[in-house]
Design a protein around this motif. Structure first.
Motif, short mmCIF file in Angstrom:
data_model
loop_
_atom_site.label_atom_id
_atom_site.label_comp_id
_atom_site.label_asym_id
_atom_site.label_seq_id
_atom_site.Cartn_x
_atom_site.Cartn_y
_atom_site.Cartn_z
N THR A 118 0.81 -1.22 0.00
CA THR A 118 0.00 0.00 0.00
C THR A 118 0.84 1.27 0.00
OG1 THR A 118 -0.19 -0.18 2.42
CG2 THR A 118 -2.02 -1.03 1.09
N TYR A 121 1.19 1.31 -3.89
CA TYR A 121 0.03 1.07 -4.77
C TYR A 121 -1.29 1.22 -4.04
CZ TYR A 121 3.68 -0.95 -7.73
OH TYR A 121 4.81 -1.15 -8.47
N LEU A 124 -4.33 1.54 -6.38
CA LEU A 124 -4.65 0.27 -7.03
C LEU A 124 -5.35 -0.68 -6.06
CD1 LEU A 124 -4.40 -1.41 -9.60
CD2 LEU A 124 -2.18 -2.23 -8.77
N ILE A 125 -4.89 -0.71 -4.81
CA ILE A 125 -5.52 -1.58 -3.81
C ILE A 125 -6.97 -1.15 -3.56
CG2 ILE A 125 -5.45 -2.39 -1.43
CD1 ILE A 125 -3.22 -3.45 -3.27
N LEU A 127 -8.98 0.44 -5.56
CA LEU A 127 -9.80 0.16 -6.73
C LEU A 127 -10.00 -1.33 -6.97
CD1 LEU A 127 -8.38 2.85 -9.18
CD2 LEU A 127 -10.62 2.87 -8.07
N SER A 128 -9.09 -2.15 -6.43
CA SER A 128 -9.20 -3.60 -6.66
C SER A 128 -10.44 -4.19 -6.01
CB SER A 128 -7.94 -4.31 -6.13
OG SER A 128 -7.89 -4.26 -4.70
N TRP A 129 -10.97 -3.53 -4.98
CA TRP A 129 -12.18 -4.03 -4.32
C TRP A 129 -13.42 -3.86 -5.21
CZ3 TRP A 129 -10.85 -0.29 0.17
CH2 TRP A 129 -9.77 -0.78 0.90
N PRO A 131 -14.47 -4.06 -8.51
CA PRO A 131 -15.09 -5.05 -9.40
C PRO A 131 -15.78 -6.19 -8.65
CG PRO A 131 -12.88 -4.50 -10.15
CD PRO A 131 -13.04 -3.90 -8.79
N THR A 229 -13.05 -8.01 1.36
CA THR A 229 -11.96 -7.12 1.79
C THR A 229 -10.87 -7.90 2.50
OG1 THR A 229 -13.56 -5.32 2.06
CG2 THR A 229 -11.42 -5.05 3.12
N ILE A 232 -8.91 -10.14 -0.11
CA ILE A 232 -8.00 -9.34 -0.93
C ILE A 232 -6.80 -8.89 -0.11
CG2 ILE A 232 -7.74 -7.15 -2.17
CD1 ILE A 232 -10.57 -7.48 -3.18
N VAL A 236 -2.92 -9.64 -0.98
CA VAL A 236 -1.95 -8.54 -1.10
C VAL A 236 -0.83 -8.69 -0.08
CG1 VAL A 236 -1.64 -6.03 -0.85
CG2 VAL A 236 -3.64 -6.94 -2.06
#
Length: 245
Positions: A118, A121, A124-125, A127-129, A131, A229, A232, A236
């Motif tokens: 984090t 990124y 990016l993290i 926004l990854s949730w 979808p 959450t 993911i 990560v």
């Protein structure tokens, strides 16, 4: 007003070019124009769009976003841009914190890798949730006839609200480094986020379901989001431990 568009050279008589959309009352850049128009207009445009959107997300989150999806979009700030701004501000403020945001999550090594990723990124993290949230809300609230893209949009705005909540708690604990304070902040923040998620979905889909049906679906969605959450974050974390040093 120019008789030709200075951008595409098309003939025009209106305030905006009918071909490319550029405003026809363009001016040569000057210090006065920069200060009076570009700078002040930019600041107040941010105020009208960004802060109006935040106000709506914390006074009538689901209703306002549903209206946005249905077409009332002039006053609202872009969700993707809002996420970038909030994460940027949060990162800047986090540099002054005695207790880091990541310290709120875990005090052991369980999320050491997550913290490493984090740092580089964060956007990016976050926004990854989206979808995954969108897929589940699409399936769980299918009767509302919102397509997957609309679910992406509504969940992006929900993420904006969540990031603001996290930011508020992060700023609140800036002067503290005490483990007790950090754990207390974590508990309050978690409760606030759960309540906000429920409130957001309940309002958004309130026009499509009866109260009992909606209540059950919203509670289910909250648990699904918490599970997604966590999963993911674990993925990560493993990536961070393996590839970030």
């Amino acid at each position: 007003m120019s008789e030709k568009c200075l951008n595409c050279n098309a003939a025009t008589k209106d305030n905006f070019c009918s071909i490319c959309g550029q405003k026809n009352s363009t001016h040569r850049f000057s210090l006065e124009h920069f200060i009076v128009h570009d700078l002040i207009h930019g600041v107040f445009h941010l105020d009208k769009g960004f802060f109006f959107t935040l106000k709506e997300l914390f006074t009538r989150p689901g209703h306002s976003v549903r209206e946005y999806v249905q077409g009332k979009r002039v006053k609202y700030f872009n969700a993707f841009t809002a996420i970038i701004i909030i994460i940027g501000v949060g990162y800047f403020l986090g540099e002054f914190a005695k207790g880091k945001t990541i310290d709120l999550s875990q005090t052991d090594k369980d999320f050491e890798g997550f913290s490493r990723v984090t740092k580089h990124y964060a956007k990016l993290i976050a926004l990854s949730w989206v979808p995954f949230y969108a897929l589940m809300s699409y399936l769980l609230f299918k009767k509302s006839k919102q397509n997957y893209s609309e679910n992406l949009i509504l969940n992006m705005y929900m993420i904006v609200g969540i990031l603001v909540i996290e930011g508020i708690f992060s700023v609140t604990i800036l002067p503290f480094a005490s483990g007790m304070v950090l754990k207390g902040a974590l508990g309050l923040m978690t409760i606030a986020k759960i309540c906000y998620i429920f409130w957001f979905y309940y309002q958004y889909f309130s026009t499509s379901y009866g109260k009992v049906n909606l209540l059950v679906r919203c509670i289910t969605m909250v648990f699904i989001i918490l599970l997604i959450t966590k999963l993911i974050a674990q993925v990560v974390n493993k990536i961070g431990l393996a590839y970030f040093h």
